[in-house]
Design an enzyme around this catalytic site. Structure first.
Site, PDB file in Angstrom:
ATOM      1  CG  ASP A 297      -2.035   1.027   1.057  1.00  0.00           C
ATOM      2  OD1 ASP A 297      -3.041   0.667   0.417  1.00  0.00           O
ATOM      3  OD2 ASP A 297      -1.901   2.178   1.521  1.00  0.00           O
ATOM      4  CB  THR A 298       1.839   3.734  -2.141  1.00  0.00           C
ATOM      5  OG1 THR A 298       2.689   2.625  -2.444  1.00  0.00           O
ATOM      6  CG2 THR A 298       2.650   5.020  -2.204  1.00  0.00           C
TER       7      THR A 298
END
Length: 191
Positions: A73-74
């Protein structure tokens, strides 16, 4: 391709993550499912991406046999505020305007696991944008439609080429996957 003891599963719909992992020499299969991306309100902004990467992994772990799972996830962080993916044009415009002429953080969290081990890592890159005019922001959103990107932008696109004035950290982290850290974990723990 890099040989791992077990098949590698990338649990991500992101074409950028797929491209980066392939470019790093790994053969993998893509599996996806919708996972609720809520997180505790009191969680520090810098901890959100690794928290969500682990949450995504936990949704897949019971289904694993002999495979290695990679989830990620970013998020983009401005003033301790987490910017996820914009819902529409207006939200994308607000996000880019908020970052215009300022420095923000891009934090990626990654979870790499199999039935016997789990590694959770994160990487943070500091990005400084030039001051964008309203016309430039409109041009970018209209032409690149960055609705599937945290913070409403892709560093590899026009806005990154013309607007990033300084960067401290990994370019590939900003693109969606801290490849150098992922590579080390896979090669040192799963080969």
């Amino acid at each position: 391709m890099m040989n791992l003891y077990s098949p590698l599963i990338l649990a991500s719909k992101s074409p950028r993550r797929q491209q980066l992992l392939k470019a790093a020499g790994f053969d993998f299969e893509i599996r996806t499912k919708d996972v609720n991306e809520d997180y505790p309100a009191d969680l520090a902004a810098i901890e959100v991406a690794p928290f969500l990467a682990q949450k995504k992994a936990d949704a897949f772990l019971p289904e694993l046999d002999n495979e290695i799972l990679l989830t990620a996830d970013t998020v983009v962080i401005v003033d301790e505020q987490v910017l996820g993916k914009p819902a529409d044009y207006n939200e994308a415009f607000e996000m880019i305007e908020l970052m215009s002429g300022r420095t923000h953080l891009v934090c990626s969290g990654v979870c790499i696991a199999d039935k016997s081990q789990k590694h959770i890592i994160s990487d943070t890159t500091e990005i400084t944008f030039k001051t964008f005019s309203k016309d430039e922001i409109d041009y970018y959103i209209t032409n690149y439609k960055p609705y599937d990107k945290a913070g409403a932008y892709g560093i590899q696109e026009w806005i990154g080429m013309t607007g990033v004035t300084a960067m401290s950290g990994s370019f590939y982290n900003v693109a969606g996957l801290p490849v150098h850290k992922v590579y080390d974990i896979l090669i040192n723990n799963f080969q």
